[in-house]
Design an enzyme around this catalytic site. Sequence first.
Site, PDB file in Angstrom:
ATOM      1  N   LYS A 194      35.197 -14.621  -6.861  1.00 20.97           N
ATOM      2  CA  LYS A 194      35.401 -13.376  -6.454  1.00 20.97           C
ATOM      3  C   LYS A 194      35.742 -12.164  -7.292  1.00 20.97           C
ATOM      4  O   LYS A 194      37.034 -12.524  -7.858  1.00 20.97           O
ATOM      5  CB  LYS A 194      35.846 -12.994  -5.008  1.00 20.97           C
ATOM      6  CG  LYS A 194      35.477 -11.589  -4.471  1.00 20.97           C
ATOM      7  CD  LYS A 194      35.951 -11.456  -3.029  1.00 20.97           C
ATOM      8  CE  LYS A 194      35.818 -10.030  -2.378  1.00 20.97           C
ATOM      9  NZ  LYS A 194      34.427  -9.411  -2.657  1.00 20.97           N
TER      10      LYS A 194
ATOM     11  N   HIS B 120      39.333 -15.456   0.058  1.00 19.04           N
ATOM     12  CA  HIS B 120      38.116 -15.635  -0.446  1.00 19.04           C
ATOM     13  C   HIS B 120      38.156 -16.631  -1.558  1.00 19.04           C
ATOM     14  O   HIS B 120      38.917 -17.087  -2.114  1.00 19.04           O
ATOM     15  CB  HIS B 120      37.467 -14.079  -0.996  1.00 19.04           C
ATOM     16  CG  HIS B 120      37.158 -13.161  -0.204  1.00 19.04           C
ATOM     17  ND1 HIS B 120      37.654 -12.260   0.425  1.00 19.04           N
ATOM     18  CD2 HIS B 120      35.633 -13.048   0.144  1.00 19.04           C
ATOM     19  CE1 HIS B 120      36.859 -11.634   1.236  1.00 19.04           C
ATOM     20  NE2 HIS B 120      35.615 -12.071   1.239  1.00 19.04           N
ATOM     21  N   HIS B 121      36.808 -17.089  -1.887  1.00 19.53           N
ATOM     22  CA  HIS B 121      36.504 -18.065  -2.909  1.00 19.53           C
ATOM     23  C   HIS B 121      37.089 -17.355  -4.406  1.00 19.53           C
ATOM     24  O   HIS B 121      37.172 -16.127  -4.493  1.00 19.53           O
ATOM     25  CB  HIS B 121      35.021 -18.253  -3.367  1.00 19.53           C
ATOM     26  CG  HIS B 121      34.384 -17.043  -3.305  1.00 19.53           C
ATOM     27  ND1 HIS B 121      34.010 -16.562  -4.756  1.00 19.53           N
ATOM     28  CD2 HIS B 121      33.603 -16.207  -2.565  1.00 19.53           C
ATOM     29  CE1 HIS B 121      33.310 -15.464  -4.692  1.00 19.53           C
ATOM     30  NE2 HIS B 121      32.993 -15.185  -3.363  1.00 19.53           N
TER      31      HIS B 121
ATOM     32  N   GLY C 225      22.114 -13.989  -8.446  1.00 16.84           N
ATOM     33  CA  GLY C 225      23.683 -14.278  -7.906  1.00 16.84           C
ATOM     34  C   GLY C 225      23.582 -15.278  -6.842  1.00 16.84           C
ATOM     35  O   GLY C 225      22.516 -15.413  -6.104  1.00 16.84           O
ATOM     36  N   ARG C 226      24.818 -15.327  -6.186  1.00 13.45           N
ATOM     37  CA  ARG C 226      25.000 -16.316  -5.180  1.00 13.45           C
ATOM     38  C   ARG C 226      24.394 -15.475  -3.864  1.00 13.45           C
ATOM     39  O   ARG C 226      23.973 -16.043  -3.068  1.00 13.45           O
ATOM     40  CB  ARG C 226      26.857 -16.251  -4.942  1.00 13.45           C
ATOM     41  CG  ARG C 226      27.425 -17.288  -5.797  1.00 13.45           C
ATOM     42  CD  ARG C 226      29.098 -17.308  -5.479  1.00 13.45           C
ATOM     43  NE  ARG C 226      29.595 -16.089  -5.913  1.00 13.45           N
ATOM     44  CZ  ARG C 226      30.086 -15.633  -7.004  1.00 13.45           C
ATOM     45  NH1 ARG C 226      30.164 -16.894  -8.123  1.00 13.45           N
ATOM     46  NH2 ARG C 226      30.696 -14.662  -7.650  1.00 13.45           N
TER      47      ARG C 226
ATOM     48  N   ASN D 231      30.013  -5.649   4.870  1.00 11.45           N
ATOM     49  CA  ASN D 231      29.829  -6.971   5.341  1.00 11.45           C
ATOM     50  C   ASN D 231      28.527  -7.003   6.050  1.00 11.45           C
ATOM     51  O   ASN D 231      28.456  -6.084   7.164  1.00 11.45           O
ATOM     52  CB  ASN D 231      31.221  -7.619   6.034  1.00 11.45           C
ATOM     53  CG  ASN D 231      31.127  -9.005   5.832  1.00 11.45           C
ATOM     54  OD1 ASN D 231      30.403  -9.605   6.363  1.00 11.45           O
ATOM     55  ND2 ASN D 231      32.360  -9.542   5.643  1.00 11.45           N
TER      56      ASN D 231
HETATM   57  N1  LIG Z   1      27.985  -6.812   1.654  1.00  9.43           N
HETATM   58  C1  LIG Z   1      28.177  -8.442   2.360  1.00  9.43           C
HETATM   59  O1  LIG Z   1      28.053  -8.781   3.328  1.00  9.43           O
HETATM   60  C2  LIG Z   1      28.573  -9.150   0.845  1.00  9.43           C
HETATM   61  C3  LIG Z   1      28.857  -8.547  -0.135  1.00  9.43           C
HETATM   62  N2  LIG Z   1      29.150  -9.302  -0.997  1.00  9.43           N
HETATM   63  C4  LIG Z   1      29.306  -8.714  -2.466  1.00  9.43           C
HETATM   64  O2  LIG Z   1      28.051  -8.664  -3.221  1.00  9.43           O
HETATM   65  C5  LIG Z   1      28.505  -8.686  -4.547  1.00  9.43           C
HETATM   66  C6  LIG Z   1      27.810  -9.831  -5.324  1.00  9.43           C
HETATM   67  O3  LIG Z   1      28.376 -10.918  -4.855  1.00  9.43           O
HETATM   68  P1  LIG Z   1      27.836 -12.376  -5.247  1.00  9.43           P
HETATM   69  O4  LIG Z   1      26.443 -12.588  -5.139  1.00  9.43           O
HETATM   70  O5  LIG Z   1      28.868 -13.415  -4.769  1.00  9.43           O
HETATM   71  O6  LIG Z   1      28.123 -12.133  -6.969  1.00  9.43           O
HETATM   72  P2  LIG Z   1      27.400 -12.918  -8.413  1.00  9.43           P
HETATM   73  O7  LIG Z   1      28.312 -12.907  -9.410  1.00  9.43           O
HETATM   74  O8  LIG Z   1      27.006 -14.465  -7.915  1.00  9.43           O
HETATM   75  O9  LIG Z   1      25.956 -12.234  -8.548  1.00  9.43           O
HETATM   76  C7  LIG Z   1      25.777 -10.997  -9.120  1.00  9.43           C
HETATM   77  C8  LIG Z   1      24.437 -10.867  -9.519  1.00  9.43           C
HETATM   78  O10 LIG Z   1      24.240  -9.652 -10.087  1.00  9.43           O
HETATM   79  C9  LIG Z   1      23.644  -9.873 -11.414  1.00  9.43           C
HETATM   80  N3  LIG Z   1      23.903  -8.551 -12.504  1.00  9.43           N
HETATM   81  C10 LIG Z   1      25.282  -8.160 -12.883  1.00  9.43           C
HETATM   82  N4  LIG Z   1      24.731  -6.978 -13.603  1.00  9.43           N
HETATM   83  C11 LIG Z   1      23.294  -6.657 -13.178  1.00  9.43           C
HETATM   84  C12 LIG Z   1      22.697  -5.450 -13.511  1.00  9.43           C
HETATM   85  N5  LIG Z   1      23.163  -4.395 -14.028  1.00  9.43           N
HETATM   86  N6  LIG Z   1      21.415  -5.345 -12.920  1.00  9.43           N
HETATM   87  C13 LIG Z   1      20.850  -6.418 -12.210  1.00  9.43           C
HETATM   88  N7  LIG Z   1      21.743  -7.402 -12.045  1.00  9.43           N
HETATM   89  C14 LIG Z   1      23.071  -7.565 -12.244  1.00  9.43           C
HETATM   90  C15 LIG Z   1      24.350 -11.037 -12.088  1.00  9.43           C
HETATM   91  O11 LIG Z   1      23.658 -11.407 -13.102  1.00  9.43           O
HETATM   92  C16 LIG Z   1      24.320 -11.915 -10.834  1.00  9.43           C
HETATM   93  O12 LIG Z   1      23.448 -12.710 -10.890  1.00  9.43           O
HETATM   94  C17 LIG Z   1      29.671  -8.501  -4.777  1.00  9.43           C
HETATM   95  O13 LIG Z   1      30.219  -7.323  -4.993  1.00  9.43           O
HETATM   96  C18 LIG Z   1      30.410  -9.151  -3.347  1.00  9.43           C
HETATM   97  O14 LIG Z   1      31.640  -8.452  -2.947  1.00  9.43           O
HETATM   98  C19 LIG Z   1      29.204 -10.684  -1.112  1.00  9.43           C
HETATM   99  C20 LIG Z   1      28.718 -11.294  -0.004  1.00  9.43           C
HETATM  100  C21 LIG Z   1      28.610 -10.546   1.218  1.00  9.43           C
HETATM  101  O1  LIG Z   2      32.444 -11.587  -2.962  1.00 11.85           O
HETATM  102  C1  LIG Z   2      32.084 -11.974  -1.565  1.00 11.85           C
HETATM  103  O2  LIG Z   2      31.939 -13.201  -1.387  1.00 11.85           O
HETATM  104  C2  LIG Z   2      32.228 -11.213  -0.518  1.00 11.85           C
HETATM  105  N1  LIG Z   2      32.345 -10.023  -0.571  1.00 11.85           N
HETATM  106  C3  LIG Z   2      32.162  -8.862   0.542  1.00 11.85           C
HETATM  107  C4  LIG Z   2      33.603  -8.208   0.436  1.00 11.85           C
HETATM  108  O3  LIG Z   2      34.203  -7.966  -0.647  1.00 11.85           O
HETATM  109  O4  LIG Z   2      33.910  -7.648   1.519  1.00 11.85           O
HETATM  110  C5  LIG Z   2      31.924  -9.423   1.808  1.00 11.85           C
HETATM  111  C6  LIG Z   2      32.389 -10.816   2.096  1.00 11.85           C
HETATM  112  O5  LIG Z   2      33.819 -10.616   2.327  1.00 11.85           O
HETATM  113  C7  LIG Z   2      31.970 -11.659   1.122  1.00 11.85           C
END
Ligand SMILES: NC(=O)C1=CN([C@@H]2O[C@H](COP(=O)(O)OP(=O)(O)OC[C@H]3O[C@@H](n4cnc5c(N)ncnc54)[C@H](O)[C@@H]3O)[C@@H](O)[C@H]2O)C=CC1
Ligand SMILES: O=C(O)C1=N[C@H](C(=O)O)C[C@H](O)C1
Length: 250
Positions: free
Chosen positions: A139, A135-136, A11-12, A107
């Site tokens: 999401k 956000h992008h 994932g991203r 976050n």
């Molecule tokens: N806590 C933080 O600082 C941040 C949190 N996030 C959160 O992280 C999460 C992921 O965000 P992104 O990477 O942008 O999403 P994304 O969609 O790019 O990546 C998710 C990945 O999880 C995989 N996946 C789906 N089901 C799965 C399973 N059962 N087992 C294993 N892998 C599985 C997908 O194939 C994909 O590669 C979101 O909930 C987002 O809001 C995103 C950015 C920062």
């Molecule tokens: O999906 C994202 O990109 C992000 N997800 C997290 C959230 O839902 O708060 C963290 C950050 O905002 C990026």
Amino acid sequence: MIKVSVVGAKGRMGSHVVDAVNNADDTELALALDAGDDLSQITPENTDVVVEFTVPSVSLDNVRALVAQGVDVVVGTTGWTEEKLDQVRAALAAAPREGQSVFIAPNFAISAVLADYFAKVAAPYFESAEVIELHHPNKVDAPSGTAFHTAQGIAAARKAAGLGPVPDATETDGGSRGQVVDGIHVHAVRLRGLNAHEEALFGNDGEQLTIRADSFDRISFMPGVLLAVRKVSTGAYPGVTVGLDNFLDL
Ligand SMILES: NC(=O)C1=CN([C@@H]2O[C@H](COP(=O)(O)OP(=O)(O)OC[C@H]3O[C@@H](n4cnc5c(N)ncnc54)[C@H](O)[C@@H]3O)[C@@H](O)[C@H]2O)C=CC1
Ligand SMILES: O=C(O)C1=N[C@H](C(=O)O)C[C@H](O)C1
């Protein structure tokens, strides 16, 4: 070396975590798994800490499975409610190892963590408060986990200070006033070109305060992820811990 497995590795966020773990001096990549892979490959023998960045609909099941396999977990996936946290606590109570940890951060970017903290400090001093997250458009969840957490923090700080509801004369609303989280209105914008941004808005008669955090690149989350991995690997944080602020001297 801390052995780190990544779930959601394609994932991203997960792909950035793989790079960060490979590039840090004190961590090494154990397994990089994604959808369809068998999580039971992850064991205490090959992994000290799992980093989980997947999607809100699967994260709880992943975390419960990983806890049952005896490993500590750092979770960045959003969508956590008190009910889900209770299910993680129950899983930890039945975990095979003493003192296992699950760390969850809405976050990992220092700018967002500080904005969240400053919002709680500001909240008691203003009659009005609202949160806007931007956000992008890829999401999948709204509002963001961070905005949800910020709104909860503002609401708790207002309550502790004895403030009543925010003033709002709205009589008709087709959804424009946003989602109400513990009495705080939260608005979500999805726009190509954005990454992750949040504003906490505060108002009194004749004055306003805006606290804004901008994360322009996912690289901004990596120091926080590595900090969490290092802290969790010490074994000093048994049980469920929510928020990177727990590891910062705020
Ligand atoms: N806590 C933080 O600082 C941040 C949190 N996030 C959160 O992280 C999460 C992921 O965000 P992104 O990477 O942008 O999403 P994304 O969609 O790019 O990546 C998710 C990945 O999880 C995989 N996946 C789906 N089901 C799965 C399973 N059962 N087992 C294993 N892998 C599985 C997908 O194939 C994909 O590669 C979101 O909930 C987002 O809001 C995103 C950015 C920062
Ligand atoms: O999906 C994202 O990109 C992000 N997800 C997290 C959230 O839902 O708060 C963290 C950050 O905002 C990026």
